[in-house]
Structures are given as structure tokens and as C-alpha cells.
Write a protein that holds these residues in place. Structure first.
Motif, PDB file in Angstrom:
ATOM      1  N   GLY A   1       0.793  -1.233   0.000  1.00  0.00           N
ATOM      2  CA  GLY A   1       0.000   0.000   0.000  1.00  0.00           C
ATOM      3  C   GLY A   1       0.816   1.271   0.000  1.00  0.00           C
ATOM      4  O   GLY A   1       0.307   2.338   0.365  1.00  0.00           O
ATOM      5  N   VAL A   2       2.085   1.187  -0.369  1.00  0.00           N
ATOM      6  CA  VAL A   2       2.900   2.398  -0.429  1.00  0.00           C
ATOM      7  C   VAL A   2       3.299   2.580  -1.893  1.00  0.00           C
ATOM      8  O   VAL A   2       3.460   1.583  -2.614  1.00  0.00           O
ATOM      9  N   SER A   3       3.407   3.833  -2.349  1.00  0.00           N
ATOM     10  CA  SER A   3       3.682   3.998  -3.782  1.00  0.00           C
ATOM     11  C   SER A   3       5.185   4.090  -4.037  1.00  0.00           C
ATOM     12  O   SER A   3       5.959   4.509  -3.169  1.00  0.00           O
ATOM     13  N   ARG A   4       5.565   3.714  -5.242  1.00  0.00           N
ATOM     14  CA  ARG A   4       6.967   3.780  -5.655  1.00  0.00           C
ATOM     15  C   ARG A   4       7.491   5.218  -5.522  1.00  0.00           C
ATOM     16  O   ARG A   4       8.609   5.439  -5.071  1.00  0.00           O
ATOM     17  N   GLU A   5       6.629   6.188  -5.913  1.00  0.00           N
ATOM     18  CA  GLU A   5       7.038   7.601  -5.863  1.00  0.00           C
ATOM     19  C   GLU A   5       7.400   8.001  -4.425  1.00  0.00           C
ATOM     20  O   GLU A   5       8.400   8.661  -4.184  1.00  0.00           O
ATOM     21  N   GLU A   6       6.546   7.566  -3.479  1.00  0.00           N
ATOM     22  CA  GLU A   6       6.800   7.900  -2.066  1.00  0.00           C
ATOM     23  C   GLU A   6       8.154   7.343  -1.617  1.00  0.00           C
ATOM     24  O   GLU A   6       8.931   8.012  -0.947  1.00  0.00           O
ATOM     25  N   LEU A   7       8.408   6.087  -2.025  1.00  0.00           N
ATOM     26  CA  LEU A   7       9.654   5.433  -1.588  1.00  0.00           C
ATOM     27  C   LEU A   7      10.866   6.128  -2.196  1.00  0.00           C
ATOM     28  O   LEU A   7      11.864   6.366  -1.517  1.00  0.00           O
ATOM     29  N   VAL A   8      10.752   6.468  -3.472  1.00  0.00           N
ATOM     30  CA  VAL A   8      11.878   7.128  -4.150  1.00  0.00           C
ATOM     31  C   VAL A   8      12.106   8.522  -3.528  1.00  0.00           C
ATOM     32  O   VAL A   8      13.246   8.933  -3.303  1.00  0.00           O
ATOM     33  N   ASP A   9      10.999   9.204  -3.199  1.00  0.00           N
ATOM     34  CA  ASP A   9      11.130  10.519  -2.530  1.00  0.00           C
ATOM     35  C   ASP A   9      11.873  10.375  -1.205  1.00  0.00           C
ATOM     36  O   ASP A   9      12.710  11.209  -0.856  1.00  0.00           O
ATOM     37  N   GLN A  10      11.536   9.316  -0.465  1.00  0.00           N
ATOM     38  CA  GLN A  10      12.198   9.115   0.844  1.00  0.00           C
ATOM     39  C   GLN A  10      13.701   8.908   0.659  1.00  0.00           C
ATOM     40  O   GLN A  10      14.506   9.378   1.443  1.00  0.00           O
ATOM     41  N   LEU A  11      14.073   8.199  -0.417  1.00  0.00           N
ATOM     42  CA  LEU A  11      15.505   7.985  -0.676  1.00  0.00           C
ATOM     43  C   LEU A  11      16.171   9.313  -1.032  1.00  0.00           C
ATOM     44  O   LEU A  11      17.195   9.685  -0.459  1.00  0.00           O
ATOM     45  N   HIS A  12      15.535  10.036  -1.959  1.00  0.00           N
ATOM     46  CA  HIS A  12      16.160  11.257  -2.469  1.00  0.00           C
ATOM     47  C   HIS A  12      16.240  12.365  -1.414  1.00  0.00           C
ATOM     48  O   HIS A  12      17.125  13.211  -1.466  1.00  0.00           O
ATOM     49  N   SER A  13      15.305  12.340  -0.465  1.00  0.00           N
ATOM     50  CA  SER A  13      15.339  13.396   0.565  1.00  0.00           C
ATOM     51  C   SER A  13      16.251  12.987   1.720  1.00  0.00           C
ATOM     52  O   SER A  13      16.402  13.740   2.687  1.00  0.00           O
ATOM     53  N   GLY A  14      16.843  11.798   1.645  1.00  0.00           N
ATOM     54  CA  GLY A  14      17.772  11.360   2.698  1.00  0.00           C
ATOM     55  C   GLY A  14      17.064  10.751   3.889  1.00  0.00           C
ATOM     56  O   GLY A  14      17.680  10.432   4.902  1.00  0.00           O
ATOM     57  N   LYS A  15      15.707  10.576   3.787  1.00  0.00           N
ATOM     58  CA  LYS A  15      14.949  10.025   4.928  1.00  0.00           C
ATOM     59  C   LYS A  15      15.119   8.510   5.026  1.00  0.00           C
ATOM     60  O   LYS A  15      15.162   7.944   6.106  1.00  0.00           O
ATOM     61  N   ALA A  16      15.208   7.855   3.854  1.00  0.00           N
ATOM     62  CA  ALA A  16      15.291   6.382   3.864  1.00  0.00           C
ATOM     63  C   ALA A  16      16.748   5.945   3.862  1.00  0.00           C
ATOM     64  O   ALA A  16      17.605   6.597   3.273  1.00  0.00           O
ATOM     65  N   LYS A  17      16.995   4.827   4.513  1.00  0.00           N
ATOM     66  CA  LYS A  17      18.362   4.291   4.534  1.00  0.00           C
ATOM     67  C   LYS A  17      18.596   3.372   3.343  1.00  0.00           C
ATOM     68  O   LYS A  17      17.643   2.860   2.758  1.00  0.00           O
ATOM     69  N   TYR A  18      19.848   3.176   3.007  1.00  0.00           N
ATOM     70  CA  TYR A  18      20.245   2.103   2.094  1.00  0.00           C
ATOM     71  C   TYR A  18      21.549   1.556   2.651  1.00  0.00           C
ATOM     72  O   TYR A  18      22.157   2.171   3.541  1.00  0.00           O
ATOM     73  N   SER A  19      21.989   0.406   2.150  1.00  0.00           N
ATOM     74  CA  SER A  19      23.097  -0.273   2.806  1.00  0.00           C
ATOM     75  C   SER A  19      24.356   0.592   2.871  1.00  0.00           C
ATOM     76  O   SER A  19      24.783   1.181   1.862  1.00  0.00           O
ATOM     77  N   SER A  20      24.945   0.609   4.058  1.00  0.00           N
ATOM     78  CA  SER A  20      26.163   1.385   4.328  1.00  0.00           C
ATOM     79  C   SER A  20      27.284   1.072   3.329  1.00  0.00           C
ATOM     80  O   SER A  20      28.071   1.949   2.977  1.00  0.00           O
ATOM     81  N   ILE A  21      27.330  -0.152   2.850  1.00  0.00           N
ATOM     82  CA  ILE A  21      28.462  -0.600   2.030  1.00  0.00           C
ATOM     83  C   ILE A  21      28.637   0.227   0.757  1.00  0.00           C
ATOM     84  O   ILE A  21      29.747   0.378   0.262  1.00  0.00           O
ATOM     85  N   PHE A  22      27.534   0.775   0.240  1.00  0.00           N
ATOM     86  CA  PHE A  22      27.622   1.452  -1.060  1.00  0.00           C
ATOM     87  C   PHE A  22      28.102   2.898  -0.945  1.00  0.00           C
ATOM     88  O   PHE A  22      28.108   3.638  -1.920  1.00  0.00           O
ATOM     89  N   ASN A  23      28.510   3.260   0.263  1.00  0.00           N
ATOM     90  CA  ASN A  23      29.075   4.597   0.458  1.00  0.00           C
ATOM     91  C   ASN A  23      30.595   4.583   0.484  1.00  0.00           C
ATOM     92  O   ASN A  23      31.222   5.536   0.939  1.00  0.00           O
ATOM     93  N   TYR A  24      31.182   3.485  -0.007  1.00  0.00           N
ATOM     94  CA  TYR A  24      32.645   3.403  -0.098  1.00  0.00           C
ATOM     95  C   TYR A  24      33.044   3.465  -1.578  1.00  0.00           C
ATOM     96  O   TYR A  24      32.310   2.967  -2.445  1.00  0.00           O
TER      97      TYR A  24
END
Ligand code: FAQ
Length: 336
Positions: free
Chosen positions: A104-127
Motif C-alpha cells: 500500500g505504499v507507492s513507488r514515488e513515495e519510496l523514491v522521494d524518501q531515498l532522495h530526501s535522505g529520509k530512507a536508509k540504504y546499505s552502508s556498504i555502497f558509500n565506499y
């Protein structure tokens, strides 16, 4: 709505109680899959949206460090394998966003959360990926860690996530092998190539161990996620399994691990390893790693550059629906 109303949530813990909750608990105990239209407690839904979307973001952001080397792969064979791998990661992101959308959550909402820095993603990809050997290290270690964590997710209690994980794990297994084969070739090559492989292992080893998340004592979601059978093993248990599987592989190709405390424990049958730098982990997770800003900026730019594709696809789909509606009216008119 009526059945929802029968379940009351505890105001402090948010835990729900009632006949639906009892049925849900019994289904989890019986190893039944929970499907999107089934009743589920709000905490379960939220946990899944958080974990699946973090996982999807990781796959998509994870394309960047390796994508950086596609044009510089040393042979056509290596380039073809790397291209296929990076493309697979994009596919994994898509299955996972689709699995999250069933909640029940939209793709747009999830992508917005990533782009605004609200959502996390795996630490490993910051190296950063500084040399070609980093591509081997990512396949061997990062995909190796991902498989260790994700095989148990194939048995996750939420149907769409567990089914997505089956295909993802098959592909990750190919990724891990291509990475290990690349590392093995370098480790058995010239002294310079071996040194490059060793340097990559030195830089990627500790961040790979951090992929499994905070220690069990500091993992705030583990208890609930394990009770709900979203997670099947704790962060520390999976980390230990990864160390046990990976250390002999590294030794087999003549590489050393950057950990003076690494030693085989005859009694436990496991490899003991040194202390993880949790300050570094939390710094990277909170946005202050070596490449966090660069990664987010690249994702936002790719999204903005792709706006015309989304607009064109939408316009095409509207045109098709309008044509289909016109054809239906014309057919109905002809039949009268
Ligand atoms: N990085 O209470 P816990 C891949 C967060 S895919 C950043 O232990 P949980 C494929 C956590 O979300 C790699 N954040 O949490 C590939 C939580 O955040 P909150 C991704 C992390 O969920 C290869 C907080 O810390 N894999 O590599 C990390 O029970 C090559 C507290 O932690 C998945 O996502 C971290 N390392 O356990 C692609 C697998 N660890 O509450 C391209 C699915 C924890 O503040 C190239 N996810 N956090 O929002 C999981 O299994 C779990 O979510 C864990 C964390 C194990 C990652």
C-alpha cells in the motif's frame, strides 16, 4: 474495517490484540505465507515497508560503485559480466519496489524518501571503488554477504518478499562467483595484481561485516522481526556464518585478512574476529561516509534526467486507453 475494529492496539507498545491478531499469530506459527490482502498488524506492515524499501534502495544505489568500472573493464569478457551484473541489480530493485508496493505504499513515495535522505540504504555502497580489484572484492564479499543475509529471506513470512528473494539469490550467487573468480585471477597474477587484490580486501573487509547491521544487543528491530519470521537469524549469527565461509576462501587464494585478531577457534568451530568499528558504521549510516553525498546526488540526477521517459510512457498509456475507450464506444454504436 469491521474486523480491524475488533483488534485493539496497546497504546505504549503499539502491539495489537484480538481475533485477527490471534489468527495472524497462528498462521505465522504454522509457517503460512502472509499475502498482501490478508489481515496483518500495522507494525508488521511498517517493518516490511522499511526493510523491503531499504533493500530496494540498496540494490539501485549499489549499481553506482560498480557501474563506475564498466567502461574500464580490462577485457570484453569482464565487461560483459559486469554489465550483466549491474543490470541484474537494477532488476532486483524493481522486484523489491514492486513487493513493497503490494503493502500500500507507492513507488514515488519510496523514491522521494531515498532522495530526501529520509530512507536508509546499505552502508556498504558509500565506499569508493578505487581500482579494478574492487570489482572482484564487491562480487566476492558484498554479494557474498548479501547472499548469506538473503537466503533466509527466501523463507520470510511475507509472500511477495520471499518469492522475490528466490530469484534474487540465484542471481547473487552468480555475482559472488564472478567476483571470487576475478579476485582469484588477480591473486594468482603478477605481484602488482596480487597487491591490488590484497589492497581491495583490506578496504572492503570491515565494511562488508558491517552490512549485517548493528550487533544483536543494538539491533532494535530484530526481536520483533524474528518473532514475525521476517528475519530468521540474528545480525551477529549471519555475520559469523559469513566470516566462517569467507576466511577459508581468502586463504585459499593466498590473501590475508586485515584483522590481527582473526583466528580459528577449535572449541567453537568458528573463526573469532576482532572488534568492528561501530562509530564508523553509524557515521556512514547517518549520511557521513566517504561517498554518501556523491551517491545521493547521482541517484537524484538519474531520476531527473529520466523524467522525460516517465512522461512519455504516461502519455503513451493515456493515448492507448483513450483509443481503446473510443473503439469500445464505436463497437457499441455499431451493435445497436
Ligand atoms: N546499512 O534493528 P536493525 C546487496 C539500519 S543488498 C544501513 O538491526 P533490521 C546486493 C536498519 O535499517 C544489501 N542501515 O535493523 C548488492 C535500522 O534502521 P531504522 C542490502 C542499516 O532491519 C550487491 C537500524 O539500522 N540488504 O548488497 C544497516 O532488523 C552488490 C537498526 O538496525 C538488505 O537490505 C546497514 N548495513 O536489520 C547490490 C537485506 N544495517 O530503524 C549491488 C534486507 C542496519 O533506523 C551490488 N535487510 N541498518 O530505519 C535486512 O536483512 C535487515 O534490514 C538488516 C538490518 C539485516 C540490514
Amino acid at each position: 474495517m469491521y474486523t480491524q475494529a475488533l483488534n485493539a492496539a496497546d497504546p505504549t507498545t503499539g502491539d495489537e490484540a484480538g481475533p485477527d491478531m490471534d489468527r495472524f499469530t497462528a498462521r505465522i506459527a504454522a509457517e503460512e505465507k502472509i499475502e498482501p490482502n490478508d489481515w496483518m498488524p500495522e507494525g508488521y506492515r511498517k517493518t516490511l515497508v522499511r526493510q523491503i524499501s531499504q533493500h530496494a534502495h540498496s540494490e539501485i544505489v549499489g549499481m553506482l560503485p560498480e557501474g563506475n568500472w564498466i567502461t574500464r573493464a580490462p577485457t570484453l569478457r569482464r565487461k560483459a559480466a559486469l554489465l550483466a551484473k549491474v543490470q541484474d541489480e537494477g532488476g532486483h530493485g524493481l522486484y523489491l519496489y514492486a513487493a513493497a508496493e503490494t503493502l500500500g505504499v507507492s513507488r514515488e513515495e519510496l523514491v522521494d524518501q531515498l532522495h530526501s535522505g529520509k530512507a536508509k540504504y546499505s552502508s556498504i555502497f558509500n565506499y569508493p571503488t578505487l581500482t579494478w580489484a574492487d570489482i572482484g572484492a564487491i562480487g566476492w564479499l558484498v554479494d557474498g554477504a548479501a547472499i548469506m543475509n538473503q537466503i533466509p529471506l527466501c523463507r520470510c513470512s511475507f509472500g511477495p518478499y520471499s518469492r522475490a528473494m528466490i530469484r534474487i539469490c540465484k542471481e547473487e550467487s552468480f555475482h559472488q562467483r564472478q567476483g571470487y573468480e576475478l579476485m582469484s585471477t588477480l591473486a594468482n597474477g603478477t605481484p602488482e595484481q596480487k597487491a591490488m587484490a590484497q589492497d581491495a580486501l583490506n578496504r572492503w573487509w570491515w565494511p562488508s561485516l558491517m552490512m549485517f547491521g548493528p550487533s544483536d544487543a543494538n539491533s532494535k528491530h530484530s526481536a520483533k522481526s524474528m518473532a514475525w519470521k521476517i528475519k530468521r537469524f540474528s545480525n551477529d549469527d549471519l555475520r559469523q556464518k559469513f566470516v566462517d565461509a569467507t576466511v577459508p576462501q581468502g586463504h585459499f587464494i593466498g590473501l590475508e585478512f586485515p584483522d590481527p585478531d582473526l583466528s580459528y577457534n577449535e572449541e567453537s568451530g568458528h573463526w573469532d574476529f576482532g572488534a568492528i568499528d561501530w562509530d564508523e558504521f553509524f557515521r556512514v549510516v547517518s549520511g557521513d561516509g566517504p561517498c554518501n553525498r556523491e551517491r545521493l546526488a547521482a541517484r537524484v540526477k538519474a531520476h531527473e534526467d529520466g523524467a522525460w521517459v516517465r512522461e512519455a510512457a504516461l502519455a503513451y498509456s493515456k493515448k492507448r486507453s483513450a483509443r481503446a475507450a473510443d473503439a469500445e464506444i464505436a463497437m457499441a454504436g455499431a451493435a445497436e
